[in-house]
Design an enzyme around this catalytic site. Structure first.
Site, PDB file in Angstrom:
ATOM      1  N   GLY A  11       0.802  -1.209   0.000  1.00  0.00           N
ATOM      2  CA  GLY A  11       0.000   0.000   0.000  1.00  0.00           C
ATOM      3  C   GLY A  11       0.835   1.258   0.000  1.00  0.00           C
ATOM      4  CB  THR A  13       1.453   4.109   4.781  1.00  0.00           C
ATOM      5  OG1 THR A  13       0.910   5.351   4.337  1.00  0.00           O
ATOM      6  CG2 THR A  13       2.268   4.347   6.044  1.00  0.00           C
ATOM      7  CE  LYS A  16      -1.992  -4.142   7.134  1.00  0.00           C
ATOM      8  NZ  LYS A  16      -3.431  -4.187   7.530  1.00  0.00           N
ATOM      9  N   GLY A 105      -8.809  -0.214  -9.237  1.00  0.00           N
ATOM     10  CA  GLY A 105      -7.624  -0.512  -8.451  1.00  0.00           C
ATOM     11  C   GLY A 105      -7.620  -1.961  -7.979  1.00  0.00           C
ATOM     12  CG  ASP A 107      -6.344  -0.827  -3.713  1.00  0.00           C
ATOM     13  OD1 ASP A 107      -6.741  -0.662  -4.896  1.00  0.00           O
ATOM     14  OD2 ASP A 107      -6.285   0.110  -2.900  1.00  0.00           O
TER      15      ASP A 107
END
Length: 259
Positions: A11, A13, A16, A105, A107
């Site tokens: 992502g 920031t 994971k 996107g 995500d």
């Protein structure tokens, strides 16, 4: 022989990652403004010796390139997921109503699959609160059939706060939500929380008219700040982090069935 699959959610920031089977308890690395984590991270991955990698990235292209080079250098098969017109497996079909499915996107697509995995058999509002807030509608059509109807994108809580801090008088630490804010700090905090909750509530009511019943699945680093305000307005909110990894896991299991 069972394949060892590494799942990666990259992502804006944080990064994971988890092995398939442990996707609900991932490792997290904050990569923004941090250049010293790669050697340790890559050493961990090398020790795990995955057979393949399934990842989702819509941000941090330099890190994605670096990770891809690492996988190539060590002969590890990799695939960065893209959004599809449809995902079809024996237990789940999700079709995209996006005008251009590839433009969605990855995500958001993975999170929709992850939300279905977390709460099957429901029409869902999939809310991710991070740098941006995304609010996506997934309608259950019956059986194992779902349609990704579309969604909304707005600045996340932190981005909203930073935009207001361009005005010196509006700077300050966040405080609690107040019905009638008695300070500038409270006015800013309340405005941001109401904006986020209002965005979700509007999308919820719109989907409710279509589907008759809707559950809200909430995720993201900023979710914990907005959750109390959101729960005060909507009855069916489920906090479920790591939706992207759950969606990647669903796709990885499907690929294993085909091999």
């Amino acid at each position: 022989m069972d394949l060892k699959t590494l799942l990666i959610d990259l992502g804006n920031t944080a990064l994971k990652w988890a092995l398939l089977g442990d996707e609900r308890t991932p490792q997290t690395v904050v990569h923004r403004d941090n250049a010293a984590f790669k050697d340790k991270l890559y050493a961990q991955w090398l020790e795990l010796a995955p057979d393949r990698v399934l990842g989702c990235t819509v941000a941090a292209p330099e890190l994605a390139f670096s990770a891809t080079k690492f996988f190539n250098d060590h002969d590890i098969r990799w695939h960065w997921i893209r959004s599809q017109a449809a995902f079809e497996s024996p237990g789940l079909t999700l079709r995209s109503a996006y005008e251009n499915p590839a433009q969605l996107g990855a995500d958001r697509w993975c999170a929709a699959l992850g939300a279905i995995d977390a709460m099957p058999g429901e029409s869902l509002l999939v809310v991710q609160m991070g740098t941006a807030t995304t609010v996506d509608a997934v309608r259950h059509m019956g059986g194992n059939e779902y349609v990704f109807l579309g969604g909304r994108i707005a600045p996340g809580p932190t981005m909203m706060k930073k935009s207001l801090e361009a005005i010196p008088a509006l700077r300050g630490e966040p405080t609690e939500w107040e019905a009638f804010p008695h300070s500038t700090r409270a006015a800013v905090t309340t405005g941001i929380l109401d904006a986020q909750a209002g965005l979700v509530r509007e999308a919820y009511e719109t989907l409710l008219k279509e589907a008759g019943r809707v559950k809200v699945v909430l995720a993201g680093g900023a979710a914990r700040f907005v959750e109390p305000r959101l729960r005060a307005q909507l009855p069916d909110v489920m906090l479920q982090h790591n939706l992207v990894l759950l969606g990647l896991a669903a796709q990885a299991r499907h690929q294993l069935l085909k091999e």
